[in-house]
Design an enzyme around this catalytic site. Structure first.
Site, PDB file in Angstrom:
ATOM      1  N   ASP A   1      39.706  47.553  36.905  1.00 59.83           N
ATOM      2  CA  ASP A   1      39.545  48.884  36.326  1.00 59.83           C
ATOM      3  C   ASP A   1      40.899  49.605  36.287  1.00 59.83           C
ATOM      4  OD1 ASP A   1      37.537  50.945  35.494  1.00 59.83           O
ATOM      5  OD2 ASP A   1      38.364  52.034  37.197  1.00 59.83           O
TER       6      ASP A   1
ATOM      7  N   GLU B   1      44.508  31.983  44.606  1.00 56.78           N
ATOM      8  CA  GLU B   1      44.154  31.249  45.838  1.00 56.78           C
ATOM      9  C   GLU B   1      42.853  30.475  45.629  1.00 56.78           C
ATOM     10  OE1 GLU B   1      43.736  34.232  48.907  1.00 56.78           O
ATOM     11  OE2 GLU B   1      45.845  34.824  48.763  1.00 56.78           O
TER      12      GLU B   1
HETATM   13  C1  NOJ Z   1      37.477  52.909  33.273  1.00 63.12           C
HETATM   14  C2  NOJ Z   1      36.018  52.649  33.150  1.00 63.12           C
HETATM   15  O1  NOJ Z   1      35.811  51.821  32.036  1.00 63.12           O
HETATM   16  C3  NOJ Z   1      35.344  53.983  33.003  1.00 63.12           C
HETATM   17  O2  NOJ Z   1      33.989  53.849  32.675  1.00 63.12           O
HETATM   18  C4  NOJ Z   1      35.525  54.747  34.297  1.00 63.12           C
HETATM   19  O3  NOJ Z   1      34.981  56.038  34.172  1.00 63.12           O
HETATM   20  C5  NOJ Z   1      37.008  54.857  34.655  1.00 63.12           C
HETATM   21  N1  NOJ Z   1      37.715  53.625  34.487  1.00 63.12           N
HETATM   22  C6  NOJ Z   1      37.178  55.263  36.100  1.00 63.12           C
HETATM   23  O4  NOJ Z   1      36.856  54.198  36.943  1.00 63.12           O
END
Ligand code: NOJ
Ligand code: CA
Length: 552
Positions: free
Chosen positions: A207, A266
């Site tokens: 993310d 790993e």
């Molecule tokens: C990107 C994710 O795709 C989104 O849905 C989220 O709100 C933000 N990152 C924060 O984690």
């Protein structure tokens, strides 16, 4: 690329990925919220009906669910609403039995404010976890330490009166950013990664991978130079007022991603996928790492953000292909859970053309759940909204993109759940019954059959899977037509996409047969020099082996 390299292409370079949204996919226990057992019960659909190779599950960790699980309060456990660790083990086992891979979300940039680490961190300035998050004194005259604005609106800084300092939250106030410059944070988060890989995840989607490192001096962001370029991202107006140059994408981020990659390596055959914002292609390519020791697959989001225009798309695809370093491979999406759905953005006919584009480009395609049915955005009344991005500071809800998967034309709630309709995670689509899986299966004119066909043609075609890409400047082609070829030793495909609503005639100098068309009513399959494209029609042409001799 040598023939040997092609044969050794790794699974994620041959795969089609399916983005599942857990609370909206299938409810296994009747509480109105999708869960891991519901996903397990859907695996035959994914592997046998649709024919995808990997499922990106979406976050299912302990969470207050203010940002549908991207606010994590416990990394090493399953949120009880979604099931248990044993359910995850069952998912992995059941998926692997079907040759399906499981990709999990890895959210290293921030936690929930309910995470015990943050509870400790905010308790006092001297707590051992204080520096695990980003705490700063107020600016000299008072107020937040700098001008950075949050993706969820307002400042990224929240004052904690108890200790007299501000903490940084790039998203919701309830999502404090972790401090990756602290080695204990790095080691704890790499531990989280090992936990899920050891448990059998085939890879991770990282993310906001570009945000892990910020300017260590916390300089102000400059005001925005140009109007917001990205009209397809659902961004808060506060976020759009400045150029986000210091609050993200600090060059130190590449060191972190290399560490993450080392941990992924790993384990055998695991993939790292980076969610990184749209950016110029040379900057995007840096995420592969200097010696391809960065992430395996950086998302090419610039493509999602390109207007639906043949010339613009052609240019961006050339940019993407040109910037991809030798031996590297991109991951592609034309929609995701943060954006308007394709059927809403482009309309139902062009959404079919988009399916063909996505599944015929060089790069691993990612299909958002429901797009294979032509599911459109569904307005969600305020009282039922789940997305807190829209709550506190007047942002835009992403809930309309995230409504339940419509499985059945006849079962209650489209077969998503047995719960009372008022108790569903989000309301079910008004496009039922037409949008349901059961309505579309075996209907040759349906979106589902188009996706199935495209996925199966891609699977069987070395050219579409991993062949070279070249844009064809079809002589006299009107501006709303995009044409390109994909080629491998003995396999040659030409893709011609009409992004407009008028029929077109192209002179392509190839002979062959149309193997897929987005227009179910197409009857003429043989192509000799001339391709007639109907309104909103895309075709994949299997070029005859001796076609070139005829056209010399
Ligand atoms: C990107 C994710 O795709 C989104 O849905 C989220 O709100 C933000 N990152 C924060 O984690
Ligand atoms: Ca449930």
């Amino acid at each position: 690329m040598t023939a040997d390299m092609r044969q050794t292409r790794r699974w994620w370079e041959r795969a089609v990925i399916y983005e599942n949204h857990l609370p909206s996919f299938r409810d296994g226990n009747g509480d109105g919220i999708g869960d891991l057992p519901g996903l397990v019960a859907s695996l035959d659909y994914l592997s046998e009906v649709l024919g995808v190779d990997a499922v990106w599950v979406g976050p299912f960790f302990r969470s207050p669910l203010l940002d549908h699980g991207y606010d994590i309060s416990g990394y090493d456990d399953v949120e009880p609403v979604y099931g248990t660790l044993a359910d995850f083990d069952t998912l992995v086992e059941a998926a692997h039995r079907r040759q399906l891979k499981i990709i999990v979300d890895y959210v290293p940039n921030h936690t929930s404010d309910q995470h015990p680490w943050f509870v400790a961190s905010r308790s006092s300035r001297t707590n051992a976890k204080r520096d695990w998050y980003v705490w700063r004194d107020p600016a000299p005259g008072g107020g937040p330490p700098n001008n950075w604005t949050s993706e969820a609106g307002g400042s990224v800084w929240e004052f904690a009166a108890g200790t007299g300092q501000y903490y940084l939250h790039s998203h919701l106030v309830e999502q404090p950013d972790l401090n990756w410059r602290n080695p204990h944070v790095a080691s704890a988060l790499l531990g989280v990664l090992r936990f899920w890989l050891r448990r059998g995840a085939d890879g991770v989607r990282i993310d906001v991978a570009h945000m892990l490192m910020k300017d260590p001096e916390f300089r102000d962001n400059p005001p925005r130079r140009s109007p917001l370029a990205n009209r397809y991202d659902i961004q808060h107006p506060d976020f759009a007022v400045q150029e986000h140059v210091h609050d993200r994408r600090h060059p130190d981020v590449f060191g972190v991603l290399t560490e993450i990659r080392r941990v992924v390596d790993e384990f055998d055959e695991r993939v790292s996928i980076a969610e990184i914002e749209g950016m110029p292609w040379d900057e995007w390519a840096a995420y592969f790492g200097r010696n391809l020791d960065g992430v395996h697959l950086p998302f090419a989001f610039r493509l999602i953000e390109t207007p639906w225009d043949a010339a613009a798309l052609g240019r961006e695809i050339d940019g993407l292909v040109g910037a991809t370093p030798p031996g590297a491979w991109p991951v592609l999406a034309l929609g995701n859970h943060d954006r308007q759905r394709l059927a809403t953005r482009l309309g139902p006919r062009q959404a079919r053309v988009a399916a063909m584009l996505l599944l015929s480009l060089p790069g691993t395609p990612t299909v958002l759940y429901g797009d294979e049915l032509g599911l459109a955005d569904q307005p969600v009344p305020e009282a039922r909204q789940r997305d807190h991005f829209a709550r506190r500071k007047g942002g835009i809800s992403r809930d309309p993109t995230r409504t339940p998967m419509p499985w059945s034309a006849t079962a209650p709630n489209g077969g998503f759940s047995d719960a009372d309709p008022d108790d569903l995670w989000l309301p079910i689509s008004v496009q039922l019954p037409a949008v349901a899986v059961t309505s579309q299966l075996n209907d040759p004119a349906s979106m589902l059959e188009l996706y199935r066909h495209l996925i199966s043609v891609r699977r069987k075609s070395p050219a579409l899977r991993h062949g070279t890409y070249r844009r064809i400047d079809a002589s006299g082609a009107p501006p709303d037509v995009l044409v390109y070829e994909r080629r491998d030793a003995a396999d040659h495909k030409v893709v011609a996409l009409n992004l407009g609503a008028d029929a077109r005639i192209l002179h392509l100098a190839v002979d062959g047969a149309v193997v897929v068309s987005t227009r179910p009513e197409r009857s003429a399959n043989r192509i000799a020099d001339i391709v007639e494209l109907g309104a909103d029609e895309g075709v994949v042409i299997d070029v005859d082996p001796d076609s070139e001799e005829h056209h010399q």
